[in-house]
Design a protein around this motif. Sequence first.
Motif, PDB file in Angstrom:
ATOM      1  N   PRO A  36      -1.411  -6.417  -6.488  1.00  0.00           N
ATOM      2  CA  PRO A  36      -0.405  -6.009  -5.498  1.00  0.00           C
ATOM      3  C   PRO A  36       0.646  -7.069  -5.208  1.00  0.00           C
ATOM      4  CG  PRO A  36      -2.585  -5.327  -4.785  1.00  0.00           C
ATOM      5  CD  PRO A  36      -2.784  -6.210  -5.982  1.00  0.00           C
ATOM      6  N   MET A  37       0.326  -8.342  -5.470  1.00  0.00           N
ATOM      7  CA  MET A  37       1.341  -9.382  -5.294  1.00  0.00           C
ATOM      8  C   MET A  37       2.522  -9.138  -6.227  1.00  0.00           C
ATOM      9  SD  MET A  37      -0.976 -12.834  -4.929  1.00  0.00           S
ATOM     10  CE  MET A  37       0.509 -13.847  -4.939  1.00  0.00           C
ATOM     11  N   ALA A  38       2.227  -8.630  -7.424  1.00  0.00           N
ATOM     12  CA  ALA A  38       3.311  -8.326  -8.351  1.00  0.00           C
ATOM     13  C   ALA A  38       4.215  -7.248  -7.777  1.00  0.00           C
ATOM     14  CB  ALA A  38       2.737  -7.880  -9.702  1.00  0.00           C
ATOM     15  N   GLY A  39       3.607  -6.243  -7.139  1.00  0.00           N
ATOM     16  CA  GLY A  39       4.396  -5.201  -6.491  1.00  0.00           C
ATOM     17  C   GLY A  39       5.287  -5.764  -5.396  1.00  0.00           C
ATOM     18  N   PHE A  40       4.777  -6.737  -4.645  1.00  0.00           N
ATOM     19  CA  PHE A  40       5.569  -7.385  -3.599  1.00  0.00           C
ATOM     20  C   PHE A  40       6.781  -8.093  -4.202  1.00  0.00           C
ATOM     21  CE2 PHE A  40       6.472 -11.477  -1.526  1.00  0.00           C
ATOM     22  CZ  PHE A  40       6.937 -11.029  -0.296  1.00  0.00           C
ATOM     23  N   ALA A  67       1.566  -1.131  -8.270  1.00  0.00           N
ATOM     24  CA  ALA A  67       0.621  -2.249  -8.325  1.00  0.00           C
ATOM     25  C   ALA A  67      -0.575  -2.029  -7.403  1.00  0.00           C
ATOM     26  CB  ALA A  67       1.321  -3.555  -7.963  1.00  0.00           C
ATOM     27  N   LEU A  68      -0.504  -1.025  -6.518  1.00  0.00           N
ATOM     28  CA  LEU A  68      -1.629  -0.726  -5.628  1.00  0.00           C
ATOM     29  C   LEU A  68      -2.840  -0.236  -6.403  1.00  0.00           C
ATOM     30  CD1 LEU A  68      -2.890  -0.037  -2.788  1.00  0.00           C
ATOM     31  CD2 LEU A  68      -1.760   2.196  -3.003  1.00  0.00           C
ATOM     32  N   PHE A  69      -2.613   0.533  -7.456  1.00  0.00           N
ATOM     33  CA  PHE A  69      -3.711   1.201  -8.133  1.00  0.00           C
ATOM     34  C   PHE A  69      -4.597   0.254  -8.953  1.00  0.00           C
ATOM     35  CE2 PHE A  69      -0.305   4.269  -7.418  1.00  0.00           C
ATOM     36  CZ  PHE A  69      -0.977   5.129  -6.558  1.00  0.00           C
TER      37      PHE A  69
END
Length: 428
Positions: free
Chosen positions: A163-167, A275-277
Amino acid sequence: MVERRLRGQLRETGNILKGFKGNARACLMMEPLWGIPYNLFITYTSVYMAALGCTEQEIGLIASVGLIFQMFFSLVGGHITDKLGRKRTSLLFAIISWSIPTLIWAMAQNFYYFLIAAIINSAVRVVHTSWTCLFVEDTPPGERVHVFTWMQIAGILSGFVAPMAGFFVARYQLVPAVRGLYFFAFFSMTFMFIFRNFMVHETEQGLVRMKESRNVNFFDSLKDYKRAASQLLTTPYTMIAFLLSVFVNIYTVVRTNFFAILLTKKLGFSQGSIALFPMIQSGIMLLVLLFVMPIIGRLSFKKPLLASFVSLIISNLLLVVSPDRSYIVLIISTIFMAFGTAISFPLVESILANAIGDKERAKTMSILHVMLFAITAPFGYIGGLLASVSEELPFVMMSLIFLVCIFLILVLDRLKDTTKHSENGLEQ
């Protein structure tokens, strides 16, 4: 009662981990330095390529070309591993196959950058042979399923950073963010390869093979490849275990290259949200590996593998029928996928590892991977063609392939009762 059982399972799992020594422990300790950067960029690889102008067919073509070159490196990987040793080969080719490509990906501008990086990255097959030998050869056969399980756990723990990548993507936009993730991967992975090299030792079998291969050139060693191939082709148990590994590899290729494209183009999810999944996937897989795999490791493979491939079929079909931006359907699909993957990957790897004798492990693995990538290579391009028609078609294809896997498991279970390969490996 439940709490007591969970505590008991945790104690048993901890005891298994404490029992790992030498190379297995060193590799497990260092794995996050590779796994964290990999999990940061892998979710966005295909959409990053699309953002830089690659079509679905070109993405599939890159995957297929990479697999063709992996077939070549698989062929020479056994000879290189025996000649240079497991330790030295792992260091040299890890730097070639990961450090250099991550820099190219970080600076990529178009299709040709990705094609060149995929060709160089295909040298990872040499590392896969040398690293697997380094990892398992000094580990008793009965403990190898636990070793593979814990290596997968190390990778899964790294996946919680996804999820950091999504951020970063949401904050800095897709292309700049992913370039930064690739630069981070270069520094983290390169440090890991060098530091791990100081922690591991050459295996006993590796020392023997280095001595035996000292004055043997590649063409002379082809006799060993021929003998290894003959053993594979005349051993039904090993061949079916190999086919299961092929189908698992095809699924990895399809999901890696087309899952994010399905989510963003077909199902309408934002780039930052996908990126959550992987984090949900990591959480479910971790629970399965901690509390289910230690029990399954003592049982016959039939029922666990059947359950895993049924779960993967359900997961893929849910992707096919999912309405737009349905977080509920996608989360359920991710749960089924995580359960199936967590069980099938270590079991298939351990079945195949135990079906190969240590003396010819490097060359036998090379032959296996040559055959594996020869079969797998077209599926990258096939997946791209299917995705260009409709983004969900690659996952329809995978559902059909997993039906074949279920049939192979039933055959493999019958062969287990008439052969000794599942316990003793190939006769030397």
